[in-house]
Design a protein around this motif. Structure first.
Motif, short mmCIF file in Angstrom:
data_model
loop_
_atom_site.label_atom_id
_atom_site.label_comp_id
_atom_site.label_asym_id
_atom_site.label_seq_id
_atom_site.Cartn_x
_atom_site.Cartn_y
_atom_site.Cartn_z
N ASP A 107 0.80 -1.34 0.05
CA ASP A 107 0.03 0.21 0.11
C ASP A 107 0.95 1.35 -0.06
O ASP A 107 0.22 2.47 0.24
CB ASP A 107 -1.10 -0.12 1.27
N THR A 108 1.92 1.14 -0.16
CA THR A 108 3.12 2.26 -0.42
C THR A 108 4.24 1.72 -1.45
O THR A 108 4.07 0.46 -1.87
CB THR A 108 3.58 2.77 0.69
N VAL A 109 5.24 2.63 -1.66
CA VAL A 109 6.34 2.33 -2.74
C VAL A 109 7.70 2.43 -1.96
O VAL A 109 7.79 3.52 -1.35
CB VAL A 109 5.97 2.99 -4.02
N ALA A 110 8.64 1.69 -2.41
CA ALA A 110 10.01 2.20 -1.95
C ALA A 110 10.50 3.24 -2.84
O ALA A 110 9.87 3.43 -3.91
CB ALA A 110 10.96 0.88 -2.48
N GLN A 111 11.44 4.04 -2.43
CA GLN A 111 11.57 5.46 -2.83
C GLN A 111 13.20 5.60 -2.62
O GLN A 111 14.03 4.94 -1.70
CB GLN A 111 10.94 6.32 -2.68
N ILE A 112 13.76 6.61 -3.44
CA ILE A 112 14.83 6.93 -3.41
C ILE A 112 15.04 8.56 -2.81
O ILE A 112 14.11 9.39 -3.37
CB ILE A 112 15.87 6.82 -4.70
N ARG A 113 15.84 8.78 -1.87
CA ARG A 113 16.05 10.10 -1.37
C ARG A 113 17.32 10.53 -1.19
O ARG A 113 18.19 9.77 -0.55
CB ARG A 113 15.31 10.29 0.02
N ASN A 114 17.84 11.54 -1.95
CA ASN A 114 19.05 12.02 -1.82
C ASN A 114 20.12 10.87 -2.05
O ASN A 114 21.12 10.58 -1.43
CB ASN A 114 19.53 12.62 -0.40
N THR A 115 19.88 10.25 -3.22
CA THR A 115 20.49 9.13 -3.69
C THR A 115 20.64 7.75 -2.67
O THR A 115 21.48 6.95 -3.10
CB THR A 115 22.06 9.45 -3.85
N ARG A 116 19.91 7.77 -1.73
CA ARG A 116 19.82 6.62 -0.83
C ARG A 116 18.42 5.89 -1.10
O ARG A 116 17.52 6.48 -1.40
CB ARG A 116 19.97 7.05 0.64
N THR A 117 18.50 4.63 -1.07
CA THR A 117 17.33 3.57 -1.24
C THR A 117 16.64 3.51 0.05
O THR A 117 17.14 3.07 1.07
CB THR A 117 17.79 2.48 -1.66
N PHE A 118 15.34 3.61 0.27
CA PHE A 118 14.48 3.53 1.44
C PHE A 118 13.42 2.64 1.07
O PHE A 118 12.72 2.76 -0.03
CB PHE A 118 13.79 4.69 2.02
#
Length: 407
Positions: free
Chosen positions: A109-120
């Motif tokens: 019900d959500t997605v993985a994402q990239i923030r400031n070149t880091r994977t979350f």
């Protein structure tokens, strides 16, 4: 000059105290992760956990999964984070609302994402894919991860307008029903990630197509230790296909009667004989109660209100109810609910089905008692995890009175 030094000193003290106030492993918004009670150490290099727009905890991929004991890698071409441990491979594509567990899709019900070149990654579904239990400590804003062989999971599969539930208890698995015709391949594929060796027990609650239609394909795909049948037959092709598969595979066959199936040291599945002399095949459904420590889950097949009334002495307080007959008004009477008093309920149904399930009457009864109601037609597969003391679901999406189809 002295005044400036004192001001600087005071500022330093305030900053130090503010750092001490941040929970271990957290920074910024104060979200932390505890693995078996030990904080996962995050820093500026790896990044820090945060709550995304869906209210889900996102965690730094590499630091979290390596602390969890995984080997991690990154598929740059397809933008997929990969974690592997004990024969389980979890692939999480960035920006997509699903993950793959050993190739089997699990919707999110959500997605993985990239923030400031880091994977979350969204922490709950990822570590649950490895068999861990995840809870949220709202008071301390911490995700609590527990790994242990004693965890039991109940998967309420999304088979549309039908029923199928998998009990996964360590190396012992029980399948209760297999959905309608056409669902068999999907059920068999879903089981692949969880069945260790043979499927220990297969329970066919009653001969209606939406419960046994997919079982012939499951029987063809897995060796089955024992088939437990209601004893009620049918002249349909669906029943003939199911029965032929039982005979072809040479399974041990038994019929429902009062019996206890030990699944582990602290978990049993009790078969509750509610009688077989009923004219309606729904009324002859196999009824079973899972007891894991202090947690009870009741599986009702399509048991009718008439049977509920006759068998009330067999029932007592439970925690989770698999609602009978997909939320039909012919089941789940108020008298029955007054006896079993569940905290949560799960309804297996297909969105937009022609039967009008779940009915407004049943939803009103459940919601009127403060019961949290989950539905596969709204959430897809629903997974309950318990350690015998507490339990949790893989989704926070529940049904409301508005989810009853319009008359």
């Amino acid at each position: 000059m002295a005044g400036k030094k004192l001001a600087s000193l005071a500022l330093a003290v305030v900053l130090a105290l503010s750092l001490l106030a941040v929970p271990a492993g957290a920074a910024g918004n104060g979200v932390g992760v505890l693995l078996e009670g030990v904080p996962v150490a995050y820093d500026d290099n790896y990044g820090y956990p945060f709550l995304d727009s869906a209210g889900r905890t996102q965690v730094p991929f590499r630091r979290t999964m390596e602390t969890f004991g995984c080997t991690v890698s990154w598929d740059n071409e397809n933008r997929v984070a990969i974690a592997e441990k004990d024969g389980v491979r979890v692939e999480v594509p960035i920006g997509q609302a699903y993950l793959l567990r050993n190739g089997q899709r699990v919707d999110l019900d959500t997605v993985a994402q990239i923030r400031n070149t880091r994977t979350f990654l969204p922490i709950r579904p990822v570590v649950e894919a490895f068999g861990a239990a995840v809870t949220w400590d709202g008071g301390n804003r911490q995700v609590l991860i527990t790994t242990g062989a004693d965890l039991v999971r109940v998967h309420f599969l999304d088979v549309g307008q039908g029923d199928a539930a998998l009990i996964d208890c360590g190396t012992v698995e029980v399948l209760i029903d297999g959905g309608d015709n056409g669902a068999g391949a999907a059920v068999a594929a879903y089981l692949a990630a969880y069945v260790d060796g043979p499927l220990d027990y297969l329970i066919a609650t009653h001969p209606d197509a939406d419960h046994i239609g997919g079982l012939d394909e499951v029987l063809a795909a897995y060796p089955v230790g024992e088939v437990i049948d209601s004893g009620r037959t049918s002249d349909t092709k669906t029943y003939a296909d199911y029965w032929a598969a039982v005979q072809a595979e040479g399974c041990t066959l038994s019929y429902d009667e009062d019996r206890i199936l030990p699944l582990s040291d602290n978990t049993v599945l009790s078969l509750l004989e509610t009688g077989d002399a009923w004219g309606d095949s729904n009324a002859c459904s196999v009824v079973a109660q899972l007891t894991c420590g202090n947690v009870q889950v009741l599986f009702t097949g399509d048991m009718t209100a008439q049977v509920e009334a006759a068998a009330l002495p067999l029932f007592g307080d439970i925690d989770v109810l698999k609602v009978a007959h997909h939320g039909s008004a012919s089941s789940t009477s108020q008298a029955f609910l007054d006896v079993v008093r569940p905290e949560c309920a799960v309804i297996s149904y297909g969105q937009g089905n022609r039967y009008g399930h779940p009915t407004a009457q049943v939803l009103q009864r459940l919601l009127g008692q403060g019961i949290s109601v989950y539905g596969t037609g709204k959430s897809g597969p629903i997974v309950l995890t318990t350690d015998g003391t507490t339990y949790s679901f893989n989704t926070s999406v529940t049904l409301s009175a508005h989810d009853a189809p319009s008359p």
